[in-house]
Scaffold this active site. Structure first.
Site, PDB file in Angstrom:
ATOM      1  N   HIS A  64       0.809  -1.228   0.000  1.00  0.00           N
ATOM      2  CA  HIS A  64       0.000   0.000   0.000  1.00  0.00           C
ATOM      3  C   HIS A  64       0.840   1.275   0.000  1.00  0.00           C
ATOM      4  CE1 HIS A  64      -3.802  -2.090   0.465  1.00  0.00           C
ATOM      5  NE2 HIS A  64      -3.300  -2.763   1.480  1.00  0.00           N
ATOM      6  N   SER A 113      -4.144  -7.195  -1.185  1.00  0.00           N
ATOM      7  CA  SER A 113      -4.974  -6.243  -0.467  1.00  0.00           C
ATOM      8  C   SER A 113      -5.381  -5.120  -1.405  1.00  0.00           C
ATOM      9  CB  SER A 113      -4.206  -5.677   0.731  1.00  0.00           C
ATOM     10  OG  SER A 113      -4.997  -4.750   1.452  1.00  0.00           O
ATOM     11  N   GLU A 139      -6.253   0.881  -5.835  1.00  0.00           N
ATOM     12  CA  GLU A 139      -4.991   0.169  -6.033  1.00  0.00           C
ATOM     13  C   GLU A 139      -5.106  -1.240  -5.500  1.00  0.00           C
ATOM     14  OE1 GLU A 139      -3.035  -0.772  -3.303  1.00  0.00           O
ATOM     15  OE2 GLU A 139      -3.694   0.533  -1.676  1.00  0.00           O
TER      16      GLU A 139
END
Length: 214
Positions: A64, A113, A139
């Protein structure tokens, strides 16, 4: 203001090539996860259509981190089973991508994720689950281990610090996400939610009220 959320799932890799291409399923429809979320078929479609209009796809990131892209997605679509992703790691140009590729090949990279804004959802009391009906996908990250707790705590803190206390059902979900049991969450909602709402003009007081139960 839309809050960014994360949804973590096991990365179901169908194939990984020696040159960095990979494909797999990042989200499976209709399955209730440990955080009582169910992604409904069609949840990603509007977002994917919007990305297509821009001639682009959500970013392929490491953990992330917006400053650590490790490749590109070349295809992303909904299937009957879930969200299909196909991408390419830049293993010849990025040492971090090469490292990620090695772990994927070895099977030690076990998480995917998604970073998204939740646009439409509904709580199904019969299923005791939150049905995610529309997701604005930003994303999709490769992660070594899913980090739901950290992400969900961040969601709650962000909401309180902006003075924007979520709707009751969504706030109860956040409480369960940061570690409270179902009964504890419902008890807090019955006795403490109004106090947070009354305090939302004072973000420090609201945040302190939440911390007192965690």
């Amino acid at each position: 203001m839309m809050t960014k959320h994360r949804f973590d799932a096991g990365l179901k890799i169908k194939s990984v090539s020696d040159t960095g291409e990979f494909e797999g399923l990042g989200s499976v429809f209709g399955v209730k996860d440990s955080y009582s979320d169910i992604v409904i078929k069609g949840a990603f479609q509007k977002s994917l259509d919007a990305w297509k209009e821009k001639g682009s796809l959500p970013a392929l990131l490491w953990m992330h981190k917006m400053d650590e892209p490790i490749g590109i997605y070349t295809e992303m679509k909904e299937t009957d089973e879930g969200l299909y992703v196909k991408g390419r790691l830049l293993i010849d140009d990025d040492p971090l991508a090469k490292r990620a590729h090695a772990h994927m090949k070895a099977g030690s990279l076990s998480g995917l994720s998604i970073g998204y804004a939740l646009k439409d959802w509904e709580y199904d009391s019969a299923k005791e689950a939150f049905e995610l009906k529309e997701i604005d996908l930003w994303e999709v990250s490769l992660v070594t281990f899913p980090a739901n707790d950290e992400a969900r705590i961040s969601d709650v803190k962000s909401a309180l610090e902006t003075g924007e206390i979520p709707q009751p059902a969504l706030f109860e979900r956040c409480l369960r996400d940061v570690g409270l049991t179902r009964s504890q969450s419902k008890a807090f909602m019955a006795r403490g939610y109004k106090a947070l709402r009354d305090a939302d003009g004072d973000k420090q007081q609201a945040l302190a009220a939440l911390k007192s139960i965690l």
